[in-house]
Write a protein that holds these residues in place. Structure first.
Motif, PDB file in Angstrom:
ATOM      1  N   PHE A   1      32.042  -2.473  29.049  1.00 51.31           N
ATOM      2  CA  PHE A   1      31.762  -1.705  30.259  1.00 51.31           C
ATOM      3  C   PHE A   1      30.670  -2.367  31.094  1.00 51.31           C
ATOM      4  N   GLN A   2      29.680  -2.972  30.421  1.00 49.34           N
ATOM      5  CA  GLN A   2      28.623  -3.661  31.154  1.00 49.34           C
ATOM      6  C   GLN A   2      29.199  -4.832  31.948  1.00 49.34           C
TER       7      GLN A   2
ATOM      8  N   MET B   1      32.292  -5.064  33.000  1.00 50.74           N
ATOM      9  CA  MET B   1      33.087  -4.487  34.084  1.00 50.74           C
ATOM     10  C   MET B   1      32.190  -4.071  35.242  1.00 50.74           C
ATOM     11  N   GLU B   2      31.027  -3.507  34.908  1.00 51.02           N
ATOM     12  CA  GLU B   2      30.087  -3.086  35.951  1.00 51.02           C
ATOM     13  C   GLU B   2      29.598  -4.281  36.759  1.00 51.02           C
TER      14      GLU B   2
ATOM     15  N   VAL C   1      32.293  -1.790  22.971  1.00 49.30           N
ATOM     16  CA  VAL C   1      32.725  -1.003  24.127  1.00 49.30           C
ATOM     17  C   VAL C   1      31.638  -1.006  25.198  1.00 49.30           C
ATOM     18  N   PHE C   2      30.389  -0.826  24.780  1.00 46.90           N
ATOM     19  CA  PHE C   2      29.276  -0.856  25.725  1.00 46.90           C
ATOM     20  C   PHE C   2      29.224  -2.192  26.468  1.00 46.90           C
TER      21      PHE C   2
ATOM     22  N   LEU D   1      28.196   6.772  31.517  1.00 50.12           N
ATOM     23  CA  LEU D   1      29.108   6.707  30.380  1.00 50.12           C
ATOM     24  C   LEU D   1      28.583   5.768  29.300  1.00 50.12           C
ATOM     25  N   ASN D   2      28.010   4.654  29.713  1.00 51.59           N
ATOM     26  CA  ASN D   2      27.533   3.668  28.757  1.00 51.59           C
ATOM     27  C   ASN D   2      26.335   4.167  27.956  1.00 51.59           C
TER      28      ASN D   2
ATOM     29  N   GLU E   1      28.641   7.196  37.065  1.00 47.38           N
ATOM     30  CA  GLU E   1      29.900   6.577  36.666  1.00 47.38           C
ATOM     31  C   GLU E   1      29.698   5.741  35.390  1.00 47.38           C
ATOM     32  N   ILE E   2      29.935   4.440  35.435  1.00 51.94           N
ATOM     33  CA  ILE E   2      29.837   3.604  34.239  1.00 51.94           C
ATOM     34  C   ILE E   2      28.442   3.654  33.601  1.00 51.94           C
TER      35      ILE E   2
END
Length: 241
Positions: free
Chosen positions: A155-156, A158-159, A151-152, A111-112, A107-108
């Motif tokens: 997402f980090q 969010m994770e 963006v990375f 993607l990351n 998942e994330i």
């Protein structure tokens, strides 16, 4: 550069910033953490300001002088590799008997990984543009690199927010957040590094003959890119089996 100078070396003028940084560091060890950090951050800003002035405006950074920062930055990156390797090794050791579930690595985390690797390609594009003398293209490439980095980082975050465990959940949770967190911290430092390079490129400071600061930022960013593969394999994939 001073016309009477008959050598290629830069004899640095007396500077108050080493003692200023030392006092700031001392303050952080005796309880004045906030004051110490202010001293350290201020010292970093004005010291790098002086270095940029000496190299860009005064012309003191000849080809011989540029070798020093290049050679000095290499062992710095090696030391960072050893620093992060310790956490990856701890994660391998604790993953032999994990006590928490870290989730699906497809998942994330998956993607990351290509997002960060793509930013490495973008910073290489910027380097080639600088060497070719294409200033606007270099700025566009640096904007793309910084955008992917942001963006990375988003997402980090969010994770971390969605993680079903915390840093206090066993040694495995501790190594997970330490390893990925320190890597994320390096991404943030590298992003700031590249933002400064982008501003300098926009102002015309970087040329194809003189761009040591950008080279250091690019090396650091490639280090961040490659290191990303290790937490993905050792923590997300291995730990998620």
């Amino acid at each position: 550069m001073i016309e009477s100078q008959r050598h290629s070396y830069h004899l640095v003028d007396p500077s108050p910033w080493p003692i200023s940084g030392s006092l700031g560091t001392l303050a952080t060890t005796v309880g004045g953490v906030i004051l110490g950090l202010i001293f350290i951050l201020y010292t970093m800003f004005v010291w790098w300001r002086d270095v940029l002035r000496e190299s860009t405006l005064e012309g003191h950074h000849t080809k011989v002088v540029q070798l020093g920062p290049r050679y000095g930055f290499i062992p710095f990156i090696v030391s960072e590799v050893m620093f992060l390797f310790a956490f990856f090794w701890a994660s391998f050791h604790s993953s032999l008997a994990p006590t928490v579930e870290i989730g699906d690595p497809r998942e994330i985390p998956f993607l990351n990984t290509p997002i960060l690797l793509s930013s490495g390609a973008a910073v290489t594009w910027a380097h080639h543009a600088i060497l070719a003398g294409k200033e606007k293209r270099a700025v566009y490439a640096l904007v793309a690199t910084v955008s992917l980095a942001l963006v990375f980082t988003g997402f980090q975050g969010m994770e971390y927010y969605q993680a079903p465990f915390t840093i206090s959940d066993s040694i495995y949770g501790s190594t997970f957040f330490l390893a990925t967190g320190f890597h994320g911290f390096h991404v943030i430092i590298g992003t700031l590094f590249l933002i400064i390079c982008g501003i300098r490129q926009y102002l015309g400071h970087l040329t194809k003959e003189h761009h040591v600061g950008f080279e250091a930022a690019a090396w650091y960013w490639h280090f961040v890119d490659v290191v990303r593969l290790f937490p993905f394999v050792s923590i997300y994939w291995w730990g998620g089996i």
